[in-house]
Each structure stands twice: as C-alpha cells, then as structure tokens.
Motif scaffolding. Structure first.
Motif, PDB file in Angstrom:
ATOM      1  N   PRO A 178       3.479  31.557 -60.429  1.00 18.83           N
ATOM      2  CA  PRO A 178       4.280  30.573 -62.119  1.00 18.83           C
ATOM      3  C   PRO A 178       5.603  30.733 -61.855  1.00 18.83           C
ATOM      4  O   PRO A 178       6.376  29.587 -62.374  1.00 18.83           O
ATOM      5  CB  PRO A 178       3.784  31.651 -63.051  1.00 18.83           C
ATOM      6  CG  PRO A 178       2.489  32.230 -62.587  1.00 18.83           C
ATOM      7  CD  PRO A 178       2.542  32.444 -61.021  1.00 18.83           C
ATOM      8  N   ALA A 179       6.406  31.386 -61.152  1.00 19.86           N
ATOM      9  CA  ALA A 179       7.968  31.665 -61.210  1.00 19.86           C
ATOM     10  C   ALA A 179       8.490  30.215 -60.441  1.00 19.86           C
ATOM     11  O   ALA A 179       9.202  29.618 -60.833  1.00 19.86           O
ATOM     12  CB  ALA A 179       8.324  32.716 -60.664  1.00 19.86           C
TER      13      ALA A 179
ATOM     14  N   GLU B  12      -6.430  36.077 -60.981  1.00 24.68           N
ATOM     15  CA  GLU B  12      -5.375  36.778 -60.224  1.00 24.68           C
ATOM     16  C   GLU B  12      -5.535  36.866 -58.583  1.00 24.68           C
ATOM     17  O   GLU B  12      -6.902  37.262 -58.352  1.00 24.68           O
ATOM     18  CB  GLU B  12      -4.691  37.695 -61.119  1.00 24.68           C
ATOM     19  CG  GLU B  12      -4.386  37.226 -62.433  1.00 24.68           C
ATOM     20  CD  GLU B  12      -3.582  38.647 -63.110  1.00 24.68           C
ATOM     21  OE1 GLU B  12      -3.810  39.784 -62.462  1.00 24.68           O
ATOM     22  OE2 GLU B  12      -2.781  38.411 -64.014  1.00 24.68           O
ATOM     23  N   ALA B  13      -4.463  36.918 -57.890  1.00 25.29           N
ATOM     24  CA  ALA B  13      -4.428  37.342 -56.707  1.00 25.29           C
ATOM     25  C   ALA B  13      -3.205  37.910 -56.377  1.00 25.29           C
ATOM     26  O   ALA B  13      -2.338  37.169 -56.703  1.00 25.29           O
ATOM     27  CB  ALA B  13      -4.695  36.170 -55.484  1.00 25.29           C
ATOM     28  N   VAL B  14      -3.019  39.034 -55.623  1.00 26.33           N
ATOM     29  CA  VAL B  14      -1.893  39.924 -55.311  1.00 26.33           C
ATOM     30  C   VAL B  14      -1.515  39.469 -54.079  1.00 26.33           C
ATOM     31  O   VAL B  14      -2.452  39.835 -53.168  1.00 26.33           O
ATOM     32  CB  VAL B  14      -1.967  41.086 -55.937  1.00 26.33           C
ATOM     33  CG1 VAL B  14      -0.667  42.009 -55.458  1.00 26.33           C
ATOM     34  CG2 VAL B  14      -2.545  41.261 -57.148  1.00 26.33           C
ATOM     35  N   VAL B  15      -0.179  39.028 -53.589  1.00 31.03           N
ATOM     36  CA  VAL B  15       0.223  39.086 -52.243  1.00 31.03           C
ATOM     37  C   VAL B  15       0.368  40.466 -51.759  1.00 31.03           C
ATOM     38  O   VAL B  15       1.037  41.154 -52.421  1.00 31.03           O
ATOM     39  CB  VAL B  15       1.492  38.190 -52.162  1.00 31.03           C
ATOM     40  CG1 VAL B  15       2.218  38.008 -50.953  1.00 31.03           C
ATOM     41  CG2 VAL B  15       1.579  37.058 -52.859  1.00 31.03           C
ATOM     42  N   GLN B  16      -0.322  40.459 -50.477  1.00 38.86           N
ATOM     43  CA  GLN B  16       0.073  41.740 -49.612  1.00 38.86           C
ATOM     44  C   GLN B  16       1.168  41.836 -48.736  1.00 38.86           C
ATOM     45  O   GLN B  16       1.801  40.873 -48.568  1.00 38.86           O
ATOM     46  CB  GLN B  16      -1.275  41.938 -48.837  1.00 38.86           C
ATOM     47  CG  GLN B  16      -2.409  42.049 -49.743  1.00 38.86           C
ATOM     48  CD  GLN B  16      -2.592  43.017 -50.994  1.00 38.86           C
ATOM     49  OE1 GLN B  16      -2.625  44.257 -50.612  1.00 38.86           O
ATOM     50  NE2 GLN B  16      -2.733  42.634 -52.119  1.00 38.86           N
TER      51      GLN B  16
ATOM     52  N   ILE C 284       7.001  34.373 -50.278  1.00 36.87           N
ATOM     53  CA  ILE C 284       6.706  34.966 -51.696  1.00 36.87           C
ATOM     54  C   ILE C 284       6.668  36.477 -51.473  1.00 36.87           C
ATOM     55  O   ILE C 284       5.817  37.020 -50.553  1.00 36.87           O
ATOM     56  CB  ILE C 284       5.452  34.438 -52.287  1.00 36.87           C
ATOM     57  CG1 ILE C 284       5.296  33.020 -52.610  1.00 36.87           C
ATOM     58  CG2 ILE C 284       5.036  35.226 -53.377  1.00 36.87           C
ATOM     59  CD1 ILE C 284       4.258  32.106 -52.883  1.00 36.87           C
ATOM     60  N   ALA C 285       7.205  37.088 -52.360  1.00 35.37           N
ATOM     61  CA  ALA C 285       7.299  38.774 -52.255  1.00 35.37           C
ATOM     62  C   ALA C 285       6.265  39.375 -52.338  1.00 35.37           C
ATOM     63  O   ALA C 285       5.141  39.031 -53.190  1.00 35.37           O
ATOM     64  CB  ALA C 285       8.490  39.162 -53.281  1.00 35.37           C
TER      65      ALA C 285
ATOM     66  N   GLY D   6      13.964  28.683 -48.449  1.00 33.51           N
ATOM     67  CA  GLY D   6      13.478  27.502 -48.984  1.00 33.51           C
ATOM     68  C   GLY D   6      12.639  27.986 -49.831  1.00 33.51           C
ATOM     69  O   GLY D   6      12.138  29.027 -50.386  1.00 33.51           O
ATOM     70  N   ALA D   7      11.682  26.896 -50.445  1.00 36.85           N
ATOM     71  CA  ALA D   7      10.892  27.006 -51.499  1.00 36.85           C
ATOM     72  C   ALA D   7       9.634  27.559 -51.224  1.00 36.85           C
ATOM     73  O   ALA D   7       9.335  27.571 -49.814  1.00 36.85           O
ATOM     74  CB  ALA D   7      10.363  25.479 -51.927  1.00 36.85           C
ATOM     75  N   PRO D   8       8.972  28.348 -51.710  1.00 39.81           N
ATOM     76  CA  PRO D   8       7.766  29.044 -51.444  1.00 39.81           C
ATOM     77  C   PRO D   8       6.607  28.311 -51.031  1.00 39.81           C
ATOM     78  O   PRO D   8       6.418  27.290 -51.604  1.00 39.81           O
ATOM     79  CB  PRO D   8       7.387  30.038 -52.641  1.00 39.81           C
ATOM     80  CG  PRO D   8       8.574  30.202 -53.312  1.00 39.81           C
ATOM     81  CD  PRO D   8       9.463  28.892 -53.216  1.00 39.81           C
ATOM     82  N   LEU D   9       5.661  28.718 -50.314  1.00 43.94           N
ATOM     83  CA  LEU D   9       4.569  27.710 -49.963  1.00 43.94           C
ATOM     84  C   LEU D   9       3.395  28.692 -49.979  1.00 43.94           C
ATOM     85  O   LEU D   9       3.210  29.782 -49.754  1.00 43.94           O
ATOM     86  CB  LEU D   9       4.607  27.180 -48.612  1.00 43.94           C
ATOM     87  CG  LEU D   9       5.517  25.915 -48.377  1.00 43.94           C
ATOM     88  CD1 LEU D   9       5.335  25.614 -46.824  1.00 43.94           C
ATOM     89  CD2 LEU D   9       4.847  25.061 -49.213  1.00 43.94           C
ATOM     90  N   ILE D  10       2.142  28.092 -50.200  1.00 36.16           N
ATOM     91  CA  ILE D  10       0.909  28.651 -50.142  1.00 36.16           C
ATOM     92  C   ILE D  10      -0.155  27.757 -49.515  1.00 36.16           C
ATOM     93  O   ILE D  10      -0.267  26.751 -49.566  1.00 36.16           O
ATOM     94  CB  ILE D  10       0.181  28.834 -51.760  1.00 36.16           C
ATOM     95  CG1 ILE D  10       1.143  29.710 -52.699  1.00 36.16           C
ATOM     96  CG2 ILE D  10      -1.045  29.674 -51.912  1.00 36.16           C
ATOM     97  CD1 ILE D  10       1.027  29.771 -53.965  1.00 36.16           C
TER      98      ILE D  10
END
Length: 495
Positions: free
Chosen positions: A224-225, A195-199, A177-178, A147-151
């Motif tokens: 953004p994607a 920016e923040a990077v997913v771990q 989210i990868a 499904g759609a990504p969530l934050i």
C-alpha cells in the motif's frame, strides 16, 4: 547455427592449393611462426572494452563501450550491437584508433528474479565487401540497491481441479521492501489470505483456497505505501479438463550446442553455443495442438582458425527466407508436467529438395535445385563472412525440442538433450572445401508466454495486437531463465 560441411564434400586441398584470401591473411599466416616462437601473440585487429563492466539495471546507468583498432584506419565506421539495454548509437567513426558509444542499462523487469543478466556486446568494421573485423565483450546488469520497490509472484501449483479441496501456495519475492512489511493480497471472488509479511530473506507467502467451481483467479499482491504490485492468474478447471491452456504466443529460446572438427581449426575440435529465438504460436483444443514456429534469430558460432577468428552473420533477408514450420501433435495428458514432444522440424533454405531431411545438399550454384530464396539476385541465400565477405549457401537444420508443460505460461526442457539441432551448410565455390565437420550436442530449451494472457509478460511494445520478431527478440532475454550447459571451447578433450 554453424556453417558446416555437407555430406559428400571432399576434404580440403593442400595448403598451397588454397585460395588467396588477400594480403592481410597472408601477413597473419607469415607472422604465426614468429609469434608462436616468441610466445607473444599479436594484439587483435579490433578489440572491444566496456567501462564499467557492471551496471545497475535501472534504465539510467551508462557504460562507455570502446572499440580500438590495432592498425590505422581513421574514419572507418564501427557498427555496434548489444543483446540488452540500449545503445546511444549503433555506429561511430574511428578517431585516433578509437570509436566510442554508450550503453544505457536495461530496466530491472528484464532481470526478473535473476541476480544478474549478461549482455553481449559486439563491434565490427567492414573493410571491404570481402573483409570485416569483429570484436566482442560482455557487461553484467544487476538489480539496483535503490529505486522503487518490486514484487514478483508465483503460484504453486499454477492450476488445480475445482472441488478437489486444498489450497494453492503463493510465493513472493520482493526487492527494496523492508522486512516485516505487510503486503495486501486480493483475489476477487475467491478465498485468499488477505495479507502476507515480508521475511528477512525478502520472501513472503500466502494461500489461495481451491474453489468448488471452475474459474480463473486473478491474484494481486501490493504494498500500500508504494503502490508496488504483482499479479498471477491461477486456473481452476473441471475434472477431466487440461490443467493448462497453451493457446497464444510464446518465445522459444534454445542455446543449441555444436562441435566443430577441422584441421584448419586451432584448437581442433572446438565446441560452441549457438542460441536461437523462435516465435511459437499455439492453438490448443483439448489435448490437440496446432503449432507454428517462425525463426527470428539464429547465431553462427565464431570459429577460431589458424588465421584468426572467423564469424558469420545472417542478413534480415536470410531470416525472411526461412520457412515457417507448421505442425500438429497431441499431448499425452492434461496434467501439469505433461510431456511436450512435437515432431522434429526440418528447414531447408536456398534449395528445393525432394527429400528435405536426407537428400544431399547442392554444392554448386548452377545445380537446378538451387533457389534464390532471399531474392537478392544471388543463388541460394546470402550470409556475411568476416573473411570471405558475402557467401552464398544452402542451409539445412533438423531440430528437436521437447520438455514438460509447467503451466499455461511456460514449457521447459531442462534436461541436456531436450534440444538437439543438427545443421548442415553448403557454401558455393572454393570456400566450401574449408567448412568444418559439425555434430550436434544436447542442450536445453524453454518456451515462455509473451502475449500477456494468464498474467504473463506482454511483449507487444507498440500495442498493435501483433507480436513481431523484433518484439520477441527484445522479450526473450528478459523472460528466459535456462542457462546453456557448460561447453568448454576445446570440448574438454585431451589434446
């Protein structure tokens, strides 16, 4: 909330002197010795199953909810209720002993950060005005893997003094989210990591610099994607000003706990959880708070007696009859984690008492203090009892709810005892003699903003600017995070 014996009520009469509850109850009582001797209890008159028992919270998945009647009552209407998701129908007719509806899964936002959400399902059949069958089961909703990504985004601390220096940490949790994905962080007018990077653990962090002048920073994090995003409002206040603003509307969720004692219970004693949902409205001026509390939902815990499980259900008129509690109190400080300790609330429904807190409740319908508060033409207020049908009662609740102010959006009482609700009920007629003695057990409580301010969830589903009890109840399960303390059915005592 439980039906409880009022002070001064006499003990129940002997078994032979108890009222005749009808052929079904007499048959159940007569069968008990044989069933106990065989060690094979009879199947319940009504049972409820759900398949599958776990659903992805995608708003699309469905589960079959099946009510089965032990005895032939073809054509009877079964009513269904669910505390989450959406039922395809609120009722269905028994055919060949079964009635089936579907439960449509809730949306993932209703889970929030939780790994799962338990949905309580119930079914009932009204046999006559004075007899009803009930059954219940549970379904678990979990985050979907597709499904759609969530934050999800939180700030620590959620507020700070402007000019104090330092920074606020922004904590993110993502779904679908990868690892390694770069998220964009924005806070117009404020200095924030861009920016923040997913771990690997699906988390990410960023920092917001504390500004020199007061202001509210709206921080938005997005991918953004996909366009997935989340926002939070961080308050920066002048020195000496409160770090939180409670003005607005909150859902108060409290899983009250009670202990019931009676020789007619099996086992005796019993302990149960009685959740409640209250619409709380605050106006904060400095450290002074004007508060209004409207009861939207209360639960009568089921009681298992020697004749089976007995349930009680409040009517909509009952809720409408509960008075709104108005209070004024002063917070001890404007710091985060300030103590939230409003005065105890006292609610009496069905009678006008000179001393609402301690005066004995009326035990007879012709007592001059009794009032038809729910305006249904019957004395006191009316509840639906699965064994005795409609019952007229006077109800009193003395409640204390406290905790700590975590932010402008959340107040949490997570220590056992932060919530304490003492209930007392008087049932008119012979049924009043069989009420269990009830005492309050300490529990926890949570108040969560639901009006959309400061980046909070907005429960105003119809966007009419007014939050109703129906909207508050729908939102409560989605925003509440506390779990009731462990409450063994038999109170965990030696028997």
């Amino acid at each position: 909330m439980a039906l409880t014996r009022p002070a001064g009520r006499r003990d129940p009469p002997s078994w032979d002197a108890r009222p005749d509850y009808g052929p079904r109850v007499r048959a159940a009582i007569a069968a008990l010795p044989l069933l106990l001797a065989l060690g094979c209890p009879e199947a319940p008159p009504l049972s409820l199953t759900v398949d599958p028992a776990t659903l992805d919270a995608d708003g699309l998945a469905r589960a079959r909810v099946i009510a089965r009647a032990r005895d032939p009552i073809e054509g009877a209407v079964v009513s269904f209720i669910a505390t989450g998701g959406a039922l395809s129908s609120s009722s269905a007719v028994l055919v060949d002993g079964e009635a089936t509806v579907e439960l449509i899964a809730p949306l993932e936002r209703e889970l929030g950060r939780h790994a799962e959400r338990r949905i309580e399902l119930s079914a009932s059949i009204a046999l006559t005005e004075s007899e009803r069958l009930d059954a219940a089961t549970t379904l678990v909703a979990v985050p979907p893997t597709t499904g759609a990504p969530l934050i999800f985004l939180d700030a620590d601390p959620p507020a700070a003094v402007a000019g104090a220096g330092g920074s606020v940490r922004l904590h993110l949790l993502t779904r679908r989210i990868a690892e390694g994905t770069v998220l964009t962080v924005e806070a117009p007018g404020f200095d924030v990591d861009s920016e923040a990077v997913v771990q690997a653990d699906t988390s990410a962090t960023a920092a917001l610099t504390v500004p020199a002048t007061p202001g509210d920073a709206t921080v938005t994090v997005s991918e953004p994607a996909s366009g997935a995003s989340a926002s939070v409002v961080v308050r920066f206040v002048a020195a000496g000003e409160p770090l939180f603003d409670l003005t607005g509307t909150f859902a108060q969720v409290g899983p009250a706990r009670v202990k019931l004692v009676s020789g007619a219970l099996a086992p005796n004693p019993q302990c149960a959880v009685a959740p409640s949902v209250i619409l709380a409205t605050f106006v904060q001026t400095g450290l002074d708070v004007q508060a209004s509390y409207q009861t939207c939902d209360v639960t009568f815990p089921p009681v298992t007696s020697i004749v089976g499980t007995i349930t009680n259900r409040a009517t909509e008129a009952f809720y409408a009859a509960i008075p709104v509690v108005e209070q004024r109190f002063t917070l001890p400080s404007g710091e985060l984690l300030a103590e939230y300790a409003p005065p105890p609330s006292i609610v009496v429904v069905g009678a006008a008492l000179g001393d609402a807190e301690s005066e004995a409740l009326p035990t007879e319908a012709d007592d001059p203090r009794v009032e038809d508060t729910d305006q249904d033409g019957r004395p006191g207020v009316t509840v639906e009892n699965s064994l005795g049908g409609l019952q007229n009662i006077v109800f009193r609740n003395v409640g204390k709810a406290g905790g700590r102010v975590l932010s402008s959006n959340r107040i949490v009482g997570d220590q056992v005892g932060d919530l304490l609700a003492t209930t007392e009920t008087s049932v008119f007629g012979m049924a009043g003699a069989f009420l269990p003695d009830t005492s309050a057990l300490g529990s926890v409580v949570e108040l969560v903003r639901i009006d959309g301010a400061y980046g909070a969830f907005d429960a105003d589903a119809d966007a009419d600017g007014t939050l109703t009890c129906a909207e508050v109840k729908d939102a409560a399960a989605a925003v509440a995070e506390l779990v009731a303390p462990d409450t063994p059915f038999d109170c965990g005592e030696e028997r």
